[in-house]
Design an enzyme around this catalytic site. Structure first.
Site, short mmCIF file in Angstrom:
data_model
loop_
_atom_site.label_atom_id
_atom_site.label_comp_id
_atom_site.label_asym_id
_atom_site.label_seq_id
_atom_site.Cartn_x
_atom_site.Cartn_y
_atom_site.Cartn_z
N CYS A 124 -2.03 8.81 2.98
CA CYS A 124 -1.81 8.39 1.58
C CYS A 124 -3.02 8.69 0.72
O CYS A 124 -2.91 8.75 -0.50
CB CYS A 124 -1.54 6.89 1.51
SG CYS A 124 -0.18 6.38 2.52
N GLU A 142 0.89 -1.17 0.00
CA GLU A 142 0.00 0.00 0.00
C GLU A 142 0.92 1.21 0.00
O GLU A 142 1.48 1.57 1.02
CB GLU A 142 -0.91 -0.06 1.23
CG GLU A 142 -2.15 0.79 1.10
CD GLU A 142 -1.98 2.15 1.72
OE1 GLU A 142 -1.56 3.07 0.97
OE2 GLU A 142 -2.24 2.29 2.91
C1 SIN Z 1 -3.13 5.73 4.80
O1 SIN Z 1 -3.03 6.92 4.59
O2 SIN Z 1 -2.22 4.96 4.51
C2 SIN Z 1 -4.33 5.13 5.44
C3 SIN Z 1 -5.47 6.02 5.47
C4 SIN Z 1 -6.73 5.41 6.01
O3 SIN Z 1 -6.80 4.22 6.33
O4 SIN Z 1 -7.70 6.13 6.08
#
Ligand code: SIN
Length: 533
Positions: A337, A303
């Site tokens: 992310c 991810e």
């Molecule tokens: C992430 O930014 O990697 C995860 C964000 C989320 O689970 O909302």
């Protein structure tokens, strides 16, 4: 057999006694500054500050709200510790966890762990805010989000689609002699094995449970390597896992410092006992782990980074669009992310949207995460501030107009950045083309759906995308044609344990959350049964 079970029960009783003793001993020792903020200071029992660790060396974790303040000292673990942990994980997997536990028992342990996190939720949020900087309320929300993955996968463990699943079908074969159907096709799901889980600093607790929940539910064992910026939350989580009765070796947390992180990652990739690696973090590191894992042909979930477009169509409810934009862009100061990273606004509503967005962003309260009322905390480090500012100044030099913010907030401390809005941003600028972990909204106008789609898809990242419209037909068409793994329509917060989270293109592969999340930790084995030949 009975003797074996009794022996195992005694073993776990002794472990439980040892833990209770350690926790009591810790409560009696003098409290560190972080411990004095907690209702349950024994959550810090694995830190050196508790005087209970025998580790020869430690590394300091600093508070982003005041980078001169040490939150805690964490034992340094190196490649040898990692390889020992893998060995222990393999023993736990093969001696009792994978084949010696029922899915129902594993579910029970996950629920017990979830309940303990729930009981300690305020403290977990405090630890998280102290080391990641996020506003306390966000940390508290993340704690509930983290719990939801354990509860969800506790339920999923016992469902046919989950760890206990598999299917049996009548055979496609015929006996050559009699012509009668012959045998059965049996497909069984089995735990992948030892798993290595590398998690980021921006979600210090939820990214752990989002991986560990399905891994343990499926019957895998797990070793967590948290970010060296936020290991204290991970160690507290491990304390609660131990207390919940998750057997030794089944879940371990290892804490290399910055110097040892790369070699620990390499050990995960190259050690043949590790069957699966799941990583959340930057695309650059993901690529490196992928290359290092090729020798052992390891199963991977990656991810990685995003660069989410946020498109506002002319028919959007602009108030709803602004609410979604602020939630997506400014959550954790823009350090997720899935943050909206590039705003495309239809030319006919551009100025109205920008005006409304500006008013809303001006209402954010910037400050230390532990301060009541703070809605936007510091960035993770001084370096992060410097990198965001460099991109903002570059964009301005390339012709972008500054609507709000645009500089570090030095009076608050060295890690703060003023929430920023830029318009007329060039699509060639770095702030547009690359992921920016900071509270900056770069905006461009567009004229047609095709143009918006082309710009939105013009990125090698493909994690999340957002758009706002009241047209259902456009909603379907645009969602289908967006090159990404996640789409939010009229909504800025799209994460939930029941939803499959993950990206395409350079944002990685594999899904977390939903029934797909547990499939990442299962193998399918086909067995042909010819008992009726
Ligand atoms: C992430 O930014 O990697 C995860 C964000 C989320 O689970 O909302």
């Amino acid at each position: 057999m009975v003797a074996k079970i009794l022996r195992r029960m005694m073993f776990f009783e002794i472990l439980r006694f040892r833990r209770t003793f350690l926790v009591r001993a810790f409560s009696m020792s003098s409290l560190s500054p972080l411990a004095s903020l907690l209702k349950n200071p024994s959550l810090l029992v694995k830190l050196d500050d508790g005087h209970l660790q025998s580790s020869e060396s430690t590394f300091a974790v600093y508070n982003p709200a005041d980078p001169n303040v040490i939150v805690g000292n964490v034992p340094i673990m190196a490649r040898e510790d990692c390889s020992r942990a893998i060995q222990d994980s393999h023993v736990a997997l093969t001696t009792h966890w994978r084949d010696g536990t029922t899915a129902a028992h594993r579910a029970e342990l996950l629920r017990a762990w979830a309940a303990l996190i729930h009981d300690n939720a305020d403290d977990m949020a405090t630890i998280m805010t102290m080391e990641s900087g996020k506003p306390w309320k966000e940390s508290r929300g993340e704690t509930d989000y983290a719990i939801s993955f354990l509860e969800y996968y506790a339920s999923e463990a016992i469902r046919p689609s989950g760890a206990g699943g598999g299917f049996l079908t009548p055979t496609p074969f015929f006996d050559p002699g009699s012509g009668a159907p012959r045998g059965q096709v049996l497909a069984m799901h089995q735990a992948v094995g030892v798993t290595a889980l590398i998690t980021p600093w921006n979600f210090p607790i939820a990214m752990i449970t989002r991986k560990v929940g399905p891994a343990l539910a499926a019957g895998c064992t797990a070793i967590v390597k948290p970010s060296e910026l936020t290991p204290i939350t991970a160690l507290a989580l491990q304390v609660l896992a131990d207390e919940a009765g998750i057997p030794q070796g089944v879940l371990q947390t290892i804490t290399p410092d910055t110097e040892n992180t790369a070699s620990v990652g390499e050990e995960f990739c190259r050690n043949p006992l590790v069957q699966k690696l799941s990583f959340t973090g930057s695309t650059a590191i993901g690529k490196m782990l992928m290359a290092q894992s090729s020798n052992t042909v390891k199963r991977l979930s990656l991810e990685l980074g995003g660069n989410a477009p946020f498109v506002v169509f002319a028919d959007a409810d602009l108030d709803q669009a602004v609410t979604a934009a602020v939630a997506s862009k400014y959550r954790h100061a823009g350090q997720t992310c899935v943050c909206a990273d590039r705003f495309l606004v239809h030319a006919s509503v551009h100025d109205i949207f920008v005006g409304k967005l500006k008013r809303c962003v001006q209402e954010l309260t910037v400050g230390p995460g532990m301060e009541e009322g703070t809605t936007l905390g510091p960035l993770i480090s001084r370096d992060a501030v410097a990198s965001v500012d460099e991109k903002v100044q570059e964009a301005i030099n390339e012709g972008a107009e500054l609507v709000l913010g645009g500089s570090p907030l030095k009076r608050k401390g060295p890690s703060y950045y003023d929430p920023t809005i830029l318009t007329n941003v060039s699509s060639d600028s770095r702030i547009w083309k690359t992921e920016t972990f900071g509270p900056v909204a770069p905006i461009r106008p567009f004229e047609s759906d095709e143009e918006a789609l082309a710009i939105a898809n013009d990125s090698n990242a493909g994690l999340a995308a957002y758009f706002c419209s009241r047209d259902l037909s456009r909603a379907f068409q645009f969602s289908k044609r967006l090159e990404c793994g996640i789409v939010g329509i009229n909504e800025g917060i799209i994460s939930h344990c029941v939803a499959p989270f993950g990206g395409i293109k350079a944002s990685g592969f594999g899904r977390e959350g939903s029934p797909l999340g547990i499939a990442e930790y299962l193998e399918t084995k086909y067995v042909f049964l010819n008992f009726n030949a």
